[in-house]
Design an enzyme around this catalytic site. Sequence first.
Site, PDB file in Angstrom:
ATOM      1  N   LYS A 175       0.829  -1.202   0.000  1.00  0.00           N
ATOM      2  CA  LYS A 175       0.000   0.000   0.000  1.00  0.00           C
ATOM      3  C   LYS A 175       0.863   1.252   0.000  1.00  0.00           C
ATOM      4  CE  LYS A 175      -3.730  -0.452   2.491  1.00  0.00           C
ATOM      5  NZ  LYS A 175      -4.306  -0.667   3.850  1.00  0.00           N
ATOM      6  N   ARG A 188      -3.088   3.309   8.509  1.00  0.00           N
ATOM      7  CA  ARG A 188      -3.454   2.169   7.666  1.00  0.00           C
ATOM      8  C   ARG A 188      -2.340   1.133   7.596  1.00  0.00           C
ATOM      9  NH1 ARG A 188      -4.785   4.748   1.985  1.00  0.00           N
ATOM     10  NH2 ARG A 188      -6.032   2.838   1.789  1.00  0.00           N
ATOM     11  N   GLY A 212      -8.221  -6.657   4.136  1.00  0.00           N
ATOM     12  CA  GLY A 212      -9.097  -6.766   5.291  1.00  0.00           C
ATOM     13  C   GLY A 212      -8.540  -7.568   6.455  1.00  0.00           C
ATOM     14  N   MET A 234      -5.801  -6.910   8.377  1.00  0.00           N
ATOM     15  CA  MET A 234      -5.217  -6.175   9.498  1.00  0.00           C
ATOM     16  C   MET A 234      -5.959  -4.863   9.703  1.00  0.00           C
ATOM     17  SD  MET A 234      -1.250  -7.054   9.134  1.00  0.00           S
ATOM     18  CE  MET A 234      -1.234  -6.190   7.613  1.00  0.00           C
ATOM     19  N   ARG A 257      -3.253  -1.041  -6.458  1.00  0.00           N
ATOM     20  CA  ARG A 257      -2.392  -2.225  -6.500  1.00  0.00           C
ATOM     21  C   ARG A 257      -2.740  -2.994  -7.765  1.00  0.00           C
ATOM     22  NH1 ARG A 257      -5.911  -5.148  -1.972  1.00  0.00           N
ATOM     23  NH2 ARG A 257      -7.682  -5.399  -3.333  1.00  0.00           N
ATOM     24  N   HIS A 300     -16.435  -7.984   1.008  1.00  0.00           N
ATOM     25  CA  HIS A 300     -15.407  -8.838   1.595  1.00  0.00           C
ATOM     26  C   HIS A 300     -15.502 -10.262   1.059  1.00  0.00           C
ATOM     27  CE1 HIS A 300     -13.840 -11.572   4.745  1.00  0.00           C
ATOM     28  NE2 HIS A 300     -12.879 -10.675   4.819  1.00  0.00           N
ATOM     29  N   ARG A 314       1.952 -48.357 -16.486  1.00  0.00           N
ATOM     30  CA  ARG A 314       2.033 -49.382 -15.435  1.00  0.00           C
ATOM     31  C   ARG A 314       1.412 -50.670 -15.938  1.00  0.00           C
ATOM     32  NH1 ARG A 314       0.845 -44.652 -11.476  1.00  0.00           N
ATOM     33  NH2 ARG A 314      -0.481 -44.164 -13.245  1.00  0.00           N
ATOM     34  N   GLU A 361      14.317 -44.594  -7.718  1.00  0.00           N
ATOM     35  CA  GLU A 361      13.309 -44.348  -6.686  1.00  0.00           C
ATOM     36  C   GLU A 361      13.764 -44.818  -5.308  1.00  0.00           C
ATOM     37  OE1 GLU A 361       9.718 -46.409  -7.791  1.00  0.00           O
ATOM     38  OE2 GLU A 361      10.836 -47.969  -8.830  1.00  0.00           O
ATOM     39  N   SER A 376      14.275 -42.698 -15.113  1.00  0.00           N
ATOM     40  CA  SER A 376      13.013 -42.021 -14.829  1.00  0.00           C
ATOM     41  C   SER A 376      12.875 -41.950 -13.315  1.00  0.00           C
ATOM     42  CB  SER A 376      11.851 -42.806 -15.442  1.00  0.00           C
ATOM     43  OG  SER A 376      10.637 -42.193 -15.069  1.00  0.00           O
ATOM     44  N   ASN A 411       7.514 -40.481  -6.222  1.00  0.00           N
ATOM     45  CA  ASN A 411       6.628 -40.886  -5.112  1.00  0.00           C
ATOM     46  C   ASN A 411       7.384 -41.818  -4.176  1.00  0.00           C
ATOM     47  OD1 ASN A 411       4.650 -39.494  -6.463  1.00  0.00           O
ATOM     48  ND2 ASN A 411       3.666 -41.328  -7.285  1.00  0.00           N
ATOM     49  N   CYS A 471       8.410 -39.412 -13.370  1.00  0.00           N
ATOM     50  CA  CYS A 471       7.094 -39.987 -13.608  1.00  0.00           C
ATOM     51  C   CYS A 471       6.265 -40.053 -12.338  1.00  0.00           C
ATOM     52  CB  CYS A 471       7.218 -41.368 -14.243  1.00  0.00           C
ATOM     53  SG  CYS A 471       8.027 -42.562 -13.185  1.00  0.00           S
ATOM     54  N   TYR A 497      12.130 -34.441 -19.416  1.00  0.00           N
ATOM     55  CA  TYR A 497      10.664 -34.406 -19.468  1.00  0.00           C
ATOM     56  C   TYR A 497      10.059 -34.628 -18.093  1.00  0.00           C
ATOM     57  CZ  TYR A 497      10.653 -39.537 -19.227  1.00  0.00           C
ATOM     58  OH  TYR A 497      10.819 -40.825 -18.826  1.00  0.00           O
TER      59      TYR A 497
HETATM   60  P1  ADP Z   1      -7.561  -2.305   3.687  1.00  0.00           P
HETATM   61  O1  ADP Z   1      -6.133  -2.645   3.577  1.00  0.00           O
HETATM   62  O2  ADP Z   1      -8.326  -3.260   4.518  1.00  0.00           O
HETATM   63  O3  ADP Z   1      -8.176  -2.027   2.359  1.00  0.00           O
HETATM   64  P2  ADP Z   1      -7.316   0.538   4.067  1.00  0.00           P
HETATM   65  O4  ADP Z   1      -6.135   1.022   4.786  1.00  0.00           O
HETATM   66  O5  ADP Z   1      -7.258   0.625   2.594  1.00  0.00           O
HETATM   67  O6  ADP Z   1      -7.647  -0.944   4.533  1.00  0.00           O
HETATM   68  O7  ADP Z   1      -8.522   1.363   4.604  1.00  0.00           O
HETATM   69  C1  ADP Z   1      -9.853   1.000   4.339  1.00  0.00           C
HETATM   70  C2  ADP Z   1     -10.637   2.182   3.846  1.00  0.00           C
HETATM   71  O8  ADP Z   1     -10.521   3.322   4.690  1.00  0.00           O
HETATM   72  C3  ADP Z   1     -10.173   2.684   2.511  1.00  0.00           C
HETATM   73  O9  ADP Z   1     -10.792   1.971   1.481  1.00  0.00           O
HETATM   74  C4  ADP Z   1     -10.628   4.105   2.490  1.00  0.00           C
HETATM   75  O10 ADP Z   1     -11.932   4.177   1.961  1.00  0.00           O
HETATM   76  C5  ADP Z   1     -10.642   4.492   3.935  1.00  0.00           C
HETATM   77  N1  ADP Z   1      -9.526   5.397   4.192  1.00  0.00           N
HETATM   78  C6  ADP Z   1      -8.267   5.081   4.525  1.00  0.00           C
HETATM   79  N2  ADP Z   1      -7.513   6.180   4.628  1.00  0.00           N
HETATM   80  C7  ADP Z   1      -8.315   7.222   4.333  1.00  0.00           C
HETATM   81  C8  ADP Z   1      -8.099   8.650   4.252  1.00  0.00           C
HETATM   82  N3  ADP Z   1      -6.916   9.179   4.477  1.00  0.00           N
HETATM   83  N4  ADP Z   1      -9.151   9.403   3.918  1.00  0.00           N
HETATM   84  C9  ADP Z   1     -10.351   8.838   3.676  1.00  0.00           C
HETATM   85  N5  ADP Z   1     -10.620   7.543   3.735  1.00  0.00           N
HETATM   86  C10 ADP Z   1      -9.605   6.726   4.063  1.00  0.00           C
HETATM   87 MG    MG Z   2       7.607 -46.802  -7.563  1.00  0.00          MG
HETATM   88 MG    MG Z   3      -7.783  -0.701   1.101  1.00  0.00          MG
END
Ligand code: ADP
Ligand code: MG
Ligand code: MG
Length: 895
Positions: free
Chosen positions: A25, A94, A103, A105, A338, A454, A574, A758, A777, A781, A845, A865
């Site tokens: 990120k 973040r 989602g 952490m 990303r 999610h 076989r 083997e 060969s 396994n 094989c 192969y």
């Molecule tokens: P995750 O890794 O779970 O996607 P994020 O760090 O991206 O978590 O945060 C989740 C949401 O929080 C983001 O999708 C965004 O909408 C909101 N968010 C994070 N930072 C900001 C910010 N600086 N301003 C407004 N919204 C934010």
């Molecule tokens: Mg054998």
């Molecule tokens: Mg995010």
Amino acid sequence: MSKPTKYVYEFAEGSRTMAALLGGKGAGLAEMTGLGLPVPPGFTVTTEACKVYLATGQEPPELGVEAAHALAGLERAMGRTLGAPEDPLLVSVRSGARFSMPGMMETILDIGLNDESVTGLAKASGQERAAWDSYRRLVQMFGRTVMGVDGDLFEAAIAAHRARRGAATDHELDTGELVLLTEEFKDIVRKETGEDFPQDPAEQLARAIRAVFDSWNGERARVYRRREHIPDDLGTAVNIQAMVFGNLGDDSGTGVAFTRDPATGERGMYGDYLPDAQGEDVVAGVRDALPLSELKALDPRAYVELGDHLRTLEAHYRDLCDVEFTVERGRLWILQTRVGKRTAEAAFRIAHDLREEGTVTADEALTRVSGAELTRLMFPRFDVKATDQPLAHGVPASPGAAVGAVVFDSAEAVRRAAAGEPTVLVRRETTPDDLPGMIAAQAVLTSRGGKTSHAAVVARGMGKVCVCDAEELTVDPAARRFTTSTGTVVREGDTVSVDGTAGTVHLGALPLTASDVGRALERGTGTGALTEAVLGALAHADSVRRLEVRANADTPEDAVRARALGAQGIGLCRTEHMFLGERRALVEAMILARDDTARAQALAALLPLQRTDFTGILQAMDGLPVTIRLIDPPLHEFLPDRTELAVRLAGATHPDLHDRQLLDAVERMHEQNPMLGLRGVRLGLAVPGLMAMQVRAIAEAVVGRLRAGGQPHAEIMIPLVGTVEELRLARAETERVLAEVAAETGTPLDLPIGTMIELPRAALTAARIAKAADFFSFGTNDLTQTTWGLSRDDAEASFFPLYLEKGIFETSPFETIDQEGVGRLVQFAVTAAREVDPHLETGVCGEHGGDPQSIHFFHRAGLDYVSCSPFRLPAARLEAGRAAIADTTDTSDTR
Ligand code: ADP
Ligand code: MG
Ligand code: MG
């Protein structure tokens, strides 16, 4: 002295190449800042700082100073002060690790709000309600993630307010209600922790950063990492970023957008938008989002600008990208980007399209798809008849066909999976707490949340079938049932079929049929965007790979199928399968023979049958090599079960003589440890005439095929050799019979004679064995069993799960070759043998021949192969191609 470690980077200082240090990120935010995209400013605390904290329990001492310095810079840039009573600066904190863990952490928004600054924010923004909504969110998020308060307590308090006001969503709660709610939240915090919600913005910030560090070792994150094979010691970075507000009214909002459709790969921007909302509302699926296309009407300028940025990002990253964005009063901000996760179908189509558009080369396109994805596309799909009425329709969030018993919580899915029962996890919406259940279940079905909820995002990442937003369903987890719009009640344990491609759910188990891709692969041609993309990728893989791909096939039918799927021969045929069924009686006769004449008679009866088998296979593989392994398992495997025989004899009034003799034989031939007993070459040397009969059958089949105008290329393979002496003796016998048949038929027979490697001893003495072998060969396994000193069936039935759980095995060594142990033996044997005979042909094989990671290893080890089950051939071809590219460019991402 070396330069002191720098723990804090402003966004403007970083770049995409720094993901290990700044997290995915942070690197993305830095890269976008560099590209001039509208990113709210901020800074990143590095993964190194997290590692120090995790190792010592203390932040590195320099961190406080560096973070304070960066914050001062941010305040200057924004012209505002964190948490000031007037027009306060607010920040988000973040998490962001090297590899995306959506989602998993913590993220805390609106840091800097307190009893005073909330009024300042209300005045500065002119939005009193939004200010209080943000404050109550902060107390809630901070209370839960930093102070460890049970999140349900907050949820219950909100629910009570909603009920009192008759409000369907939080959105309908007014300012007065939110002020009360914030007070209640603070009371909850005080009651639960004995501590007040901290009013000092600097303290809020420092504690939030620490909480993100801690979340690296949270249960959810650990489960996710284990599943995704992400190392536990990477640590997470923390991004501190100026807040922007999507909840300031109708001209604001927040959303998620993709440069292409991540489910199908279709070109064109794609996503969800939620007007007047902040933060994680879209991802959480709490309120139904609008399709992104509706932003066009709501805010044409922001829509066009977003499109421009998406194009910039895709051109820059040269791949599908996704972004999180917020519109604050008509002004667009990009909060994250990303390279986006995608389904198997989308992976192939996007790679294909990017190549056609000239964005990536054919080689690069091949690195963007994998054998595992290809295998998924070959899975069968439901054969739905027009009369099959679905229980409900939803969003087809992650494709595929799954059948299982309905369960309503994660724990039940895990319980049933442990008992081997396939399940479908049904929830209103999922949260990260449902992760273990999502892993355990065959499919996920939700009644709320869209394609970016999610459930959808996580299921897609796992390649798990998912249908979400099936609104016709009323899900009642407490009563363990769901009800359809027509009143059908489905209870826990009932079987349903989930069609993630069509987005439907059916009662009962629907029949399955081959997928379009599977069919096209067998035919070698097909139409449709996906099929063309798959065939294109395979064609390129075939053109670049060095490894040949052969099949393990024992029957003419398998051989035909394997050839259609691209086999360049049979690496393992076989012969023992040819002793089953009705032929068992002949094998029994051979075993029970009292003298040479009787044995010769029994063998003579088997001969024509074996010859017919070989003829069919050689015909199916005409022109290609067919490696035939002489009989390998212990003979008693062909006799009836001892107990069964004993019972039959005990119950009979006139004991059957044949049964009596069989039981004697079974008892005589019993072995403590058949895996290490009289089998393989030992059997061929110990049972007179057996090997000769098999070789004769092969030789006569070859002569027959030659006479019919064919091009048979049979190779004879001697199993389980431990010393060159065994091979010499077996070879002499084989050559004697070949010469005999050659003389009888007047046909010169010069068949390659080789051996399986083997046993560790065979690998270690490979240089000597190579002198008596035309090819090697690797039977990986048995080589894995004998190197580890364990029997696969026994181990898998007892301690394997424990070993996997304890991390002793990361994956089963029977699935992916153990490179450090078994792999070294393979490498050693190849090198040693090639010194004796540089042209000695080598292959694999064992089942590893079809495993993607193992194929990359065999490529590097220099084998000629791999050979695998027919259905794994397409994936093996693709991975052999990827391995060749990785070898020359090293751009492949093996994750
Ligand atoms: P995750 O890794 O779970 O996607 P994020 O760090 O991206 O978590 O945060 C989740 C949401 O929080 C983001 O999708 C965004 O909408 C909101 N968010 C994070 N930072 C900001 C910010 N600086 N301003 C407004 N919204 C934010
Ligand atoms: Mg054998
Ligand atoms: Mg995010």
